[in-house]
Design a protein around this motif. Structure first.
Motif, PDB file in Angstrom:
ATOM      1  N   ASP A   1       0.796  -1.062  -0.065  1.00 37.65           N
ATOM      2  CA  ASP A   1       0.200   0.111  -0.108  1.00 37.65           C
ATOM      3  C   ASP A   1       0.920   1.171  -0.051  1.00 37.65           C
ATOM      4  N   GLU A   2       0.184   2.289  -0.535  1.00 39.03           N
ATOM      5  CA  GLU A   2       1.138   3.687  -0.585  1.00 39.03           C
ATOM      6  C   GLU A   2       1.679   4.175   0.606  1.00 39.03           C
ATOM      7  N   ASN A   3       0.973   3.663   1.908  1.00 40.50           N
ATOM      8  CA  ASN A   3       1.395   4.160   3.103  1.00 40.50           C
ATOM      9  C   ASN A   3       2.527   3.354   3.882  1.00 40.50           C
ATOM     10  N   LEU A   4       2.872   2.208   2.974  1.00 40.77           N
ATOM     11  CA  LEU A   4       4.057   1.322   3.308  1.00 40.77           C
ATOM     12  C   LEU A   4       5.381   1.790   2.595  1.00 40.77           C
ATOM     13  N   ALA A   5       6.342   2.010   3.125  1.00 42.60           N
ATOM     14  CA  ALA A   5       7.686   2.306   2.662  1.00 42.60           C
ATOM     15  C   ALA A   5       8.894   1.689   3.492  1.00 42.60           C
ATOM     16  N   GLY A   6      10.103   1.815   2.969  1.00 40.54           N
ATOM     17  CA  GLY A   6      11.118   1.010   3.674  1.00 40.54           C
ATOM     18  C   GLY A   6      12.219   0.767   2.195  1.00 40.54           C
ATOM     19  N   ASP A   7      13.540   0.515   3.338  1.00 34.82           N
ATOM     20  CA  ASP A   7      14.488   0.387   2.338  1.00 34.82           C
ATOM     21  C   ASP A   7      14.600  -1.302   1.787  1.00 34.82           C
ATOM     22  N   ASP A   8      13.991  -2.099   2.697  1.00 32.61           N
ATOM     23  CA  ASP A   8      13.817  -3.212   2.104  1.00 32.61           C
ATOM     24  C   ASP A   8      12.916  -3.695   1.099  1.00 32.61           C
ATOM     25  N   LEU A   9      11.927  -2.585   0.833  1.00 36.41           N
ATOM     26  CA  LEU A   9      10.937  -2.771  -0.233  1.00 36.41           C
ATOM     27  C   LEU A   9      11.397  -1.943  -1.476  1.00 36.41           C
ATOM     28  N   THR A  10      11.848  -2.648  -2.340  1.00 33.85           N
ATOM     29  CA  THR A  10      12.098  -2.106  -3.859  1.00 33.85           C
ATOM     30  C   THR A  10      10.840  -1.654  -4.386  1.00 33.85           C
ATOM     31  N   ASP A  11      10.500  -0.452  -4.772  1.00 35.44           N
ATOM     32  CA  ASP A  11       9.427  -0.086  -5.265  1.00 35.44           C
ATOM     33  C   ASP A  11       8.031  -0.387  -4.765  1.00 35.44           C
ATOM     34  N   GLY A  12       8.418  -0.888  -3.361  1.00 36.09           N
ATOM     35  CA  GLY A  12       7.322  -1.052  -2.522  1.00 36.09           C
ATOM     36  C   GLY A  12       6.603  -2.585  -2.722  1.00 36.09           C
ATOM     37  N   THR A  13       7.631  -3.443  -3.532  1.00 39.04           N
ATOM     38  CA  THR A  13       7.096  -4.649  -4.160  1.00 39.04           C
ATOM     39  C   THR A  13       8.175  -5.771  -3.422  1.00 39.04           C
ATOM     40  N   TRP A  14       7.359  -6.914  -3.033  1.00 35.73           N
ATOM     41  CA  TRP A  14       8.180  -8.027  -2.601  1.00 35.73           C
ATOM     42  C   TRP A  14       7.556  -9.520  -3.029  1.00 35.73           C
TER      43      TRP A  14
ATOM     44  N   ALA B   1       3.729 -18.306   5.650  1.00 33.41           N
ATOM     45  CA  ALA B   1       4.752 -17.347   5.029  1.00 33.41           C
ATOM     46  C   ALA B   1       6.171 -17.754   5.120  1.00 33.41           C
ATOM     47  N   GLU B   2       6.993 -17.896   4.133  1.00 35.20           N
ATOM     48  CA  GLU B   2       8.349 -18.336   4.383  1.00 35.20           C
ATOM     49  C   GLU B   2       9.443 -17.214   3.750  1.00 35.20           C
ATOM     50  N   GLY B   3      10.293 -16.830   4.220  1.00 33.80           N
ATOM     51  CA  GLY B   3      11.285 -15.890   3.674  1.00 33.80           C
ATOM     52  C   GLY B   3      12.127 -15.326   4.719  1.00 33.80           C
ATOM     53  N   ASP B   4      12.513 -13.979   4.497  1.00 32.73           N
ATOM     54  CA  ASP B   4      13.156 -13.002   5.136  1.00 32.73           C
ATOM     55  C   ASP B   4      12.271 -11.958   5.670  1.00 32.73           C
ATOM     56  N   ASN B   5      12.777 -11.449   6.983  1.00 30.78           N
ATOM     57  CA  ASN B   5      12.075 -10.316   7.457  1.00 30.78           C
ATOM     58  C   ASN B   5      12.328  -9.219   6.768  1.00 30.78           C
ATOM     59  N   LEU B   6      11.438  -8.547   6.202  1.00 28.81           N
ATOM     60  CA  LEU B   6      11.630  -7.123   5.366  1.00 28.81           C
ATOM     61  C   LEU B   6      10.757  -6.252   6.201  1.00 28.81           C
ATOM     62  N   PHE B   7      11.734  -5.130   6.564  1.00 29.90           N
ATOM     63  CA  PHE B   7      11.107  -4.371   7.540  1.00 29.90           C
ATOM     64  C   PHE B   7      10.500  -3.073   6.346  1.00 29.90           C
ATOM     65  N   VAL B   8       9.330  -2.412   7.210  1.00 28.30           N
ATOM     66  CA  VAL B   8       8.683  -1.348   6.239  1.00 28.30           C
ATOM     67  C   VAL B   8       8.351  -0.324   7.318  1.00 28.30           C
ATOM     68  N   THR B   9       7.955   0.924   6.926  1.00 26.08           N
ATOM     69  CA  THR B   9       7.873   2.131   7.502  1.00 26.08           C
ATOM     70  C   THR B   9       6.687   2.816   7.075  1.00 26.08           C
ATOM     71  N   ALA B  10       5.789   3.302   8.072  1.00 23.10           N
ATOM     72  CA  ALA B  10       4.602   4.246   7.608  1.00 23.10           C
ATOM     73  C   ALA B  10       5.140   5.507   6.701  1.00 23.10           C
ATOM     74  N   ALA B  11       4.394   5.757   5.945  1.00 22.74           N
ATOM     75  CA  ALA B  11       4.472   6.974   5.249  1.00 22.74           C
ATOM     76  C   ALA B  11       4.917   8.273   6.265  1.00 22.74           C
ATOM     77  N   GLY B  12       5.992   8.789   5.693  1.00 21.20           N
ATOM     78  CA  GLY B  12       6.368  10.188   6.551  1.00 21.20           C
ATOM     79  C   GLY B  12       7.346   9.661   7.751  1.00 21.20           C
ATOM     80  N   SER B  13       7.660   8.523   7.992  1.00 23.53           N
ATOM     81  CA  SER B  13       8.263   8.286   9.331  1.00 23.53           C
ATOM     82  C   SER B  13       9.428   7.510   8.700  1.00 23.53           C
ATOM     83  N   ASP B  14      10.625   7.998   9.736  1.00 19.09           N
ATOM     84  CA  ASP B  14      11.958   7.406   9.490  1.00 19.09           C
ATOM     85  C   ASP B  14      12.098   6.051  10.436  1.00 19.09           C
ATOM     86  N   GLU B  15      11.367   5.809  11.185  1.00 15.75           N
ATOM     87  CA  GLU B  15      11.507   4.404  11.783  1.00 15.75           C
ATOM     88  C   GLU B  15      10.689   3.246  11.402  1.00 15.75           C
ATOM     89  N   ARG B  16      11.496   2.211  11.381  1.00 18.39           N
ATOM     90  CA  ARG B  16      10.839   0.948  10.949  1.00 18.39           C
ATOM     91  C   ARG B  16       9.801   0.692  12.090  1.00 18.39           C
TER      92      ARG B  16
END
Length: 487
Positions: free
Chosen positions: A401-414, A437-452
């Protein structure tokens, strides 16, 4: 020397015959009889009591006797008898012992004649074929038949013809009261009927089958006690009159229920509860270790099923066994081709819902959503001995969703990888546990926030998914996939 009569001495041919008075003849006759009884010679002349005994004549002065031929003696005896009758004298009597002896002989002859007649008495010959009555009962295919003697008719026909030897009857140990209270014909009828045996395939008879009545009465008893012989001691009978039956299928409404998964499935019989055959015990040729496609036979678990159905249901079974293919047994998923389009759509939807639930749980925001697209599957199918029979991995591309962002999410897709273990294929579709669900832990942040603030599980690229699947491969599993490995 034979005794000499006076007539023999004084009637010699050529000698003059001295005349005698009738009294003298009588005296001579009685003296002669006494002489014969005592063995002495007869006195020829009557002597006075006072006279002296005559001197014995010398042999040269005794007249010589000339013995007559046997025929002459007979004539003389006949002449003496005639003289006695002419003189009016009573003939001489026979001794009393003669009468006793003669009577004993007469009684003996009578007894011997009676025994001879009894021993040679003609035996009454009886043909039993007209007196045996057969009674067939039951249903066609499970009938019985019994034979009996028509007593009334038998007694009516032989009422005055049967003579029972009382002594021999009682020696056989038969009932004396029967002998005294029943007619001889009825006593014989009861004896014959008691010896009757019915020879038949009892409980299995059909109309048209053959049976027979066997008379096992002792021939010596019949002859010696009842003075009869029997003709027709084995009377045949063709069965008729059994109830006609309708047929039915005892397996109507019967099905096989399976539990477990092929090749270790189990089976049991399930009945409708309303069919005629629900009360009949049944059994399976195989109840466990069933593989889908196995042939299983259901049989009526009773001795002689046809007779059982006829006796208990009054109907004839069309068949006594049924063979089915274990198509209803569940199987482990070994090929994605086993999945129908509906099955695949169902499991794809479940996987997408699993990813969305994870996002909302991790962020704590139930309003978040994502764009999810199916990319492919990986199927690891193993041997039946392994605890994990199979693992189905569904690979999904997730755009946050547009409200999710983070360095681990390329273009917000995984790429999410949802795993389903021990997936079963049933006649009603697939059956599977909850996906993980299996895989790595991918951190996301809310929109406008610098914290995971949250994380999701998955892979940042399709290449990572491919590498992960390659690491999971082993000799215990066969791997099939429709995932685009070029990405």
């Amino acid at each position: 020397m034979d005794d000499l009569k006076a007539s023999d001495i004084f009637s010699v041919d050529g000698a003059p015959e001295i005349g005698k008075s009738p009294d003298e003849d009588a005296d001579v006759t009685y003296v002669k009889a006494d002489a014969e009884n005592s063995g002495e010679q007869p006195v020829h002349e009557k002597q006075a009591e006072s006279e002296e005994p005559e001197e014995q004549e010398s042999p040269q002065h005794k007249p010589v006797q000339e013995l007559p031929a046997p025929a002459d003696t007979k004539e003389i005896n006949q002449q003496e008898k005639t003289d006695e009758q002419t003189a009016g004298r009573t003939p001489r009597r026979s001794h009393p012992l003669f009468y006793m002896f003669s009577g004993a002989i007469l009684v003996m002859l009578i007894v011997m004649a009676a025994l001879f007649l009894r021993g040679n008495q003609t035996k009454e010959e009886i043909d039993l074929s007209g007196y045996i009555v057969f009674d067939a009962q039951g249903n066609d295919g499970a009938g019985t038949v019994n034979a009996s003697l028509d007593e009334d008719r038998f007694v009516r026909d032989y009422d005055r013809k049967i003579q029972i030897n009382r002594d021999r009857y009682l020696k056989q140990g038969f009932s004396q009261s029967d002998l005294e209270s029943k007619s001889p014909a009825l006593v014989l009828a009861r004896y014959i009927e008691g010896s009757l045996k019915t020879e038949a395939d009892q409980g299995k008879l059909m109309n048209g089958d053959t049976a027979a009545a066997l008379v096992t009465a002792d021939a010596d008893v019949l002859s010696g006690v009842y003075n009869v012989t029997l003709k027709g001691t084995e009377i045949p009978y063709v069965v008729s009159g059994l109830n006609k039956l309708t047929s039915f299928d005892p397996f109507e409404g019967v099905r096989i229920s399976y539990s477990g998964v092929s090749p270790d499935a189990s089976a049991e019989i399930v009945k409708s509860g309303t069919a005629a055959a629900d009360s009949i015990p049944m059994k399976l040729s195989k109840t466990s270790g069933i593989t889908k496609g196995d042939r299983i036979t259901v049989t009526l678990d009773v001795d002689d099923p046809v007779s059982y159905c006829v006796r208990n249901l009054g109907r004839t079974p069309l068949r006594t066994s049924m063979t089915v293919t274990a198509d209803g047994a569940d199987t482990w998923l070994t090929d994605a081709g086993q999945l129908s389009g509906a099955d695949l759509s169902e499991i794809k939807s479940d996987a997408a819902q699993a990813v969305l639930r994870e996002i909302r749980e991790d962020t704590g925001d139930e309003s978040l959503s994502a764009e999810i697209r199916y990319e492919g599957y990986y199927l690891f199918s193993g041997s039946s001995s392994a605890d994990t029979k199979n693992v189905l991995y569904l690979i999904l591309q997730v755009k946050a969703d547009e409200n999710l962002a983070g360095d681990d999410l390329t273009d917000g897709t995984w790429y999410a990888c949802v795993a389903y273990k021990n997936v079963e294929v049933t006649k009603d579709g697939i059956r599977y546990p909850e996906g993980t669900a299996e895989g790595d832990n991918l951190f996301v942040t809310a929109a406008g926030s610098d914290e995971r603030t949250a994380h999701v599980v998955g892979y940042r690229t399709a290449l990572q998914v491919r590498k992960e699947m390659l690491l999971k491969e082993s000799s215990d599993y066969t791997v099939t996939t429709d995932f685009d490995l070029s990405l």
